[in-house]
Scaffold this motif. Structure first.
Motif, PDB file in Angstrom:
ATOM      1  N   LYS A  62      14.577  31.247  78.747  1.00 25.14           N
ATOM      2  CA  LYS A  62      15.994  31.388  78.406  1.00 25.14           C
ATOM      3  C   LYS A  62      16.758  32.303  79.358  1.00 25.14           C
ATOM      4  N   HIS A  93      12.670  39.274  74.054  1.00 26.49           N
ATOM      5  CA  HIS A  93      13.210  38.465  72.958  1.00 26.49           C
ATOM      6  C   HIS A  93      12.773  39.049  71.618  1.00 26.49           C
ATOM      7  N   ILE A 145      31.133  37.642  58.465  1.00 28.38           N
ATOM      8  CA  ILE A 145      30.423  38.246  59.607  1.00 28.38           C
ATOM      9  C   ILE A 145      31.194  39.480  60.094  1.00 28.38           C
ATOM     10  N   LEU A 183      26.785  37.789  70.414  1.00 26.62           N
ATOM     11  CA  LEU A 183      25.948  36.726  69.859  1.00 26.62           C
ATOM     12  C   LEU A 183      26.098  36.638  68.345  1.00 26.62           C
ATOM     13  N   ALA A 211      27.833  33.527  66.772  1.00 31.43           N
ATOM     14  CA  ALA A 211      26.954  32.551  66.102  1.00 31.43           C
ATOM     15  C   ALA A 211      27.210  32.532  64.602  1.00 31.43           C
ATOM     16  N   GLY A 212      27.546  33.694  64.050  1.00 31.40           N
ATOM     17  CA  GLY A 212      27.764  33.771  62.608  1.00 31.40           C
ATOM     18  C   GLY A 212      29.081  33.159  62.175  1.00 31.40           C
ATOM     19  N   THR A 227      29.494  28.225  63.665  1.00 37.24           N
ATOM     20  CA  THR A 227      28.584  27.195  63.188  1.00 37.24           C
ATOM     21  C   THR A 227      28.768  26.890  61.700  1.00 37.24           C
ATOM     22  N   ALA A 228      28.841  27.949  60.901  1.00 34.21           N
ATOM     23  CA  ALA A 228      28.950  27.740  59.458  1.00 34.21           C
ATOM     24  C   ALA A 228      30.289  27.078  59.104  1.00 34.21           C
ATOM     25  N   VAL A 270      26.140  22.049  65.735  1.00 35.56           N
ATOM     26  CA  VAL A 270      25.968  22.286  67.168  1.00 35.56           C
ATOM     27  C   VAL A 270      25.456  21.006  67.802  1.00 35.56           C
ATOM     28  N   LEU A 298      23.497  22.578  73.241  1.00 40.68           N
ATOM     29  CA  LEU A 298      23.597  24.037  73.333  1.00 40.68           C
ATOM     30  C   LEU A 298      23.083  24.533  74.684  1.00 40.68           C
ATOM     31  N   PHE A 356      19.086  23.620  63.347  1.00 40.22           N
ATOM     32  CA  PHE A 356      18.919  25.068  63.552  1.00 40.22           C
ATOM     33  C   PHE A 356      17.976  25.376  64.715  1.00 40.22           C
ATOM     34  N   ARG A 375      10.688  29.559  68.920  1.00 45.16           N
ATOM     35  CA  ARG A 375      10.966  31.010  68.904  1.00 45.16           C
ATOM     36  C   ARG A 375      12.423  31.363  68.682  1.00 45.16           C
ATOM     37  N   HIS A 376      13.310  30.525  69.183  1.00 44.58           N
ATOM     38  CA  HIS A 376      14.743  30.851  69.070  1.00 44.58           C
ATOM     39  C   HIS A 376      15.377  30.191  67.843  1.00 44.58           C
ATOM     40  N   TYR A 377      14.535  29.747  66.907  1.00 39.74           N
ATOM     41  CA  TYR A 377      15.056  29.130  65.676  1.00 39.74           C
ATOM     42  C   TYR A 377      16.141  30.039  65.090  1.00 39.74           C
ATOM     43  N   GLY A 398      20.304  32.887  61.505  1.00 40.57           N
ATOM     44  CA  GLY A 398      21.245  32.890  60.387  1.00 40.57           C
ATOM     45  C   GLY A 398      21.200  31.638  59.532  1.00 40.57           C
TER      46      GLY A 398
HETATM   47  C1  HEM Z   1      25.270  27.314  59.599  1.00 39.47           C
HETATM   48  C2  HEM Z   1      25.082  26.747  60.658  1.00 39.47           C
HETATM   49  C3  HEM Z   1      24.316  27.211  61.876  1.00 39.47           C
HETATM   50  C4  HEM Z   1      23.768  26.368  62.791  1.00 39.47           C
HETATM   51  C5  HEM Z   1      23.813  24.852  62.760  1.00 39.47           C
HETATM   52  C6  HEM Z   1      23.128  27.181  63.799  1.00 39.47           C
HETATM   53  C7  HEM Z   1      22.450  26.658  64.897  1.00 39.47           C
HETATM   54  C8  HEM Z   1      21.639  27.387  65.743  1.00 39.47           C
HETATM   55  C9  HEM Z   1      20.783  26.832  66.758  1.00 39.47           C
HETATM   56  C10 HEM Z   1      20.665  25.344  67.099  1.00 39.47           C
HETATM   57  C11 HEM Z   1      20.118  27.854  67.348  1.00 39.47           C
HETATM   58  C12 HEM Z   1      19.022  27.718  68.396  1.00 39.47           C
HETATM   59  C13 HEM Z   1      19.404  28.266  69.720  1.00 39.47           C
HETATM   60  C14 HEM Z   1      18.469  27.936  70.843  1.00 39.47           C
HETATM   61  O1  HEM Z   1      17.320  27.514  70.692  1.00 39.47           O
HETATM   62  O2  HEM Z   1      18.964  28.104  71.959  1.00 39.47           O
HETATM   63  C15 HEM Z   1      20.594  29.081  66.727  1.00 39.47           C
HETATM   64  C16 HEM Z   1      20.204  30.341  67.080  1.00 39.47           C
HETATM   65  C17 HEM Z   1      20.754  31.471  66.544  1.00 39.47           C
HETATM   66  N1  HEM Z   1      21.613  31.571  65.475  1.00 39.47           N
HETATM   67 FE1  HEM Z   1      22.367  30.045  64.427  1.00 39.47          FE
HETATM   68  N2  HEM Z   1      23.307  28.500  63.488  1.00 39.47           N
HETATM   69  C18 HEM Z   1      24.018  28.581  62.315  1.00 39.47           C
HETATM   70  C19 HEM Z   1      24.400  29.735  61.659  1.00 39.47           C
HETATM   71  C20 HEM Z   1      24.147  31.009  62.098  1.00 39.47           C
HETATM   72  C21 HEM Z   1      24.607  32.214  61.464  1.00 39.47           C
HETATM   73  C22 HEM Z   1      25.434  32.279  60.183  1.00 39.47           C
HETATM   74  C23 HEM Z   1      24.158  33.255  62.242  1.00 39.47           C
HETATM   75  C24 HEM Z   1      24.332  34.745  62.108  1.00 39.47           C
HETATM   76  C25 HEM Z   1      24.530  35.406  61.124  1.00 39.47           C
HETATM   77  C26 HEM Z   1      23.393  32.698  63.343  1.00 39.47           C
HETATM   78  C27 HEM Z   1      22.741  33.421  64.312  1.00 39.47           C
HETATM   79  C28 HEM Z   1      21.906  32.887  65.275  1.00 39.47           C
HETATM   80  C29 HEM Z   1      21.203  33.697  66.247  1.00 39.47           C
HETATM   81  C30 HEM Z   1      21.250  35.187  66.359  1.00 39.47           C
HETATM   82  C31 HEM Z   1      20.473  32.806  67.054  1.00 39.47           C
HETATM   83  C32 HEM Z   1      19.600  33.156  68.255  1.00 39.47           C
HETATM   84  C33 HEM Z   1      18.153  33.272  67.849  1.00 39.47           C
HETATM   85  C34 HEM Z   1      17.251  33.556  69.024  1.00 39.47           C
HETATM   86  O3  HEM Z   1      17.632  33.325  70.173  1.00 39.47           O
HETATM   87  O4  HEM Z   1      16.138  34.037  68.766  1.00 39.47           O
HETATM   88  N3  HEM Z   1      23.417  31.339  63.219  1.00 39.47           N
HETATM   89  N4  HEM Z   1      21.503  28.771  65.732  1.00 39.47           N
END
Ligand code: HEM
Length: 421
Positions: free
Chosen positions: A62, A99, A157, A240, A244-245, A248-249, A291, A294, A350, A354-356, A359
């Motif tokens: 990454k 990470h 958020i 981030l 992200a928070g 997406t939601a 998403v 990405l 989602f 590892r990067h699942y 949130g």
């Molecule tokens: C509700 C719909 C959401 C969807 C569809 C979604 C989707 C995703 C996806 C596809 C990734 C994978 C990124 C990758 O592999 O490059 C991701 C990572 C992430 N999401 Fe979400 N997200 C959502 C909500 C949230 C919320 C509410 C938060 C925070 C409060 C959040 C925080 C994060 C973070 C911090 C990562 C990075 C994790 C990492 O790199 O280890 N997401 N999200």
């Protein structure tokens, strides 16, 4: 001759028809060369099995600062339209021990138990927003996107990270800017500078007067143990988490409401107890994931995917997480149908590995609360435009709506007609 990719496609920066584009790419191989804005070339992965395989193990990385020669050698820089996705130093752009270290700073706060504890807070925000909708006159068109789907996650958020009221408009503006895929070099540079400035300002405010919030916690960690979090990582983590928070939601709520309103039989199933809001959310994540493409991973070594496709070390890879749910390889049975009774609703909305998404539980819980309150308060709610007239946001990154026009109650005349007969 070495295997490469026989086909190249320029991703539509306006996101006019994300699903058609992904379906088209899927037919051309396990990964397809795509053109990104600013003349950058990458690979798009749209097949679920290939995505899962690549996201397990260490063949992809990454961190652009270590794995993307074009970035390291300055051929791509801060004025590239997608620069804000790689120029940050957060868990999202890190590998291995970095990470793990960065993810563990915030991960405990988003565990299922901690998310469940946030439910009353989410319910209170929803109640206020839904309560305000009651002022609409019967038959009046209301934009649910700006009145419910957008304010709920962005308020939550900002509350969690202690963003002061007066900084919220700017914070929202800069995180929205990250999703634009057709920005000019000047706009791209401004988005990046403004992002860092807005979050540095938030950090400065919290340094001066800490509160009971996650920004203050991160600052305290940095003060106690600077080795665990550099200043750039602190600001990047705020970018981030708040980004992200929010975005997406919003899309999850918009799409799930739109799908239910355009499939009244499925909504009726929930109302009669034959399915749950959670079923609707999972099916919506499969069919209309928040998403789409990405940015971005990089091949850490040469990766031969077969079918004549060889990804060279250092080449960028985008996962079309939003394409997996409609992949006939994953869902051979009516992949395009919205069906709450479908036993297998598997998706990659989602991510995977590892990067699942950190949130995921929070996003689902926000949507559950929004749906329950909205459909409970307005039994007669209906779309105010035909489903195919809903306007997409201009981006290939997110699958988002610009607005969601609904009528919460039929017009008085229509109500009388229904009652009479
Ligand atoms: C509700 C719909 C959401 C969807 C569809 C979604 C989707 C995703 C996806 C596809 C990734 C994978 C990124 C990758 O592999 O490059 C991701 C990572 C992430 N999401 Fe979400 N997200 C959502 C909500 C949230 C919320 C509410 C938060 C925070 C409060 C959040 C925080 C994060 C973070 C911090 C990562 C990075 C994790 C990492 O790199 O280890 N997401 N999200």
């Amino acid at each position: 001759m070495e295997p490469r990719c026989p086909y190249a496609h320029t991703l539509d920066t306006l996101g006019s028809d994300l699903h058609a584009e992904a379906a088209h790419l899927r037919t051309h191989g396990p990964a397809v060369r795509v053109g990104l804005p600013g003349g950058v070339s990458a690979w798009s992965v749209t097949r679920a099995d290939v995505a899962r395989q690549l996201l397990t193990g260490n063949r992809l990385a990454k961190n652009a600062r270590r794995h993307w020669p074009d970035w390291i050698e300055g051929r791509v820089g801060p004025d590239w339209p997608l620069a804000s996705w790689v120029a940050v130093e957060s868990m999202f752009t890190s590998d291995g021990a970095d990470h793990h270290r960065l993810r563990m700073l915030t991960a405990p706060a988003f565990s299922p138990r901690r998310v469940e504890a946030l439910r009353p807070r989410v319910r209170a925000i929803v109640d206020t927003l839904v309560g305000a909708l009651r002022a609409a006159a019967p038959g009046e068109t209301v934009d649910l996107h700006s009145r419910l789907s957008y304010p709920l996650p962005t308020t939550l958020i900002c509350d969690l990270f202690g963003v002061p009221e007066e900084q919220r408009p700017e914070v929202r503006r800069v995180v929205d800017g990250v999703l634009e895929t057709d920005a000019s070099p000047e706009q791209a540079r401004a988005v990046l500078d403004d992002l860092f400035a807005a979050m540095a300002r938030l950090a400065a405010t919290k340094r001066e007067s800490p509160g009971d919030d996650m920004t203050s916690e991160l600052i305290a960690t940095r003060a106690a143990d600077g080795d665990r979090l550099s200043e750039k990582e602190l600001v990047s983590t705020l970018i981030l988490m708040i980004g992200a928070g929010s975005e997406t939601a919003v899309n999850l709520i918009d799409h799930t409401v739109a799908l239910l309103l355009s499939h009244p039989g499925q909504l009726a199933l929930i109302r009669s107890g034959g399915a749950t809001w959670r079923d609707a959310i999972e099916e919506s994540l499969r069919l209309e994931p928040p998403v789409m493409h990405l940015p971005m991973y990089f091949a850490a070594e040469d990766v031969d995917l077969g079918e004549g496709v060889l990804i060279r070390a250092g080449e960028p890879v985008l996962f079309a997480f939003g394409a997996a749910g409609r992949d006939p390889g994953l869902h051979p049975d009516r992949p395009e149908d919205f069906d709450l009774t479908r036993a297998d609703k598997t998706h990659l909305a989602f991510g995977h590995g590892r990067h699942y998404c950190l949130g995921a539980a929070l996003g689902v819980m926000e949507a559950e609360e929004a749906l329950g309150a909205l459909f409970g308060a307005f039994p007669g709610i209906e779309l105010a435009v035909p489903e195919d007239r809903l306007r997409p946001q201009e981006s290939f990154i997110v699958n988002a709506l610009r607005d969601l026009p609904v009528r919460l109650e039929p017009a008085a005349g229509e109500r009388a007609a229904v009652a009479a007969g």
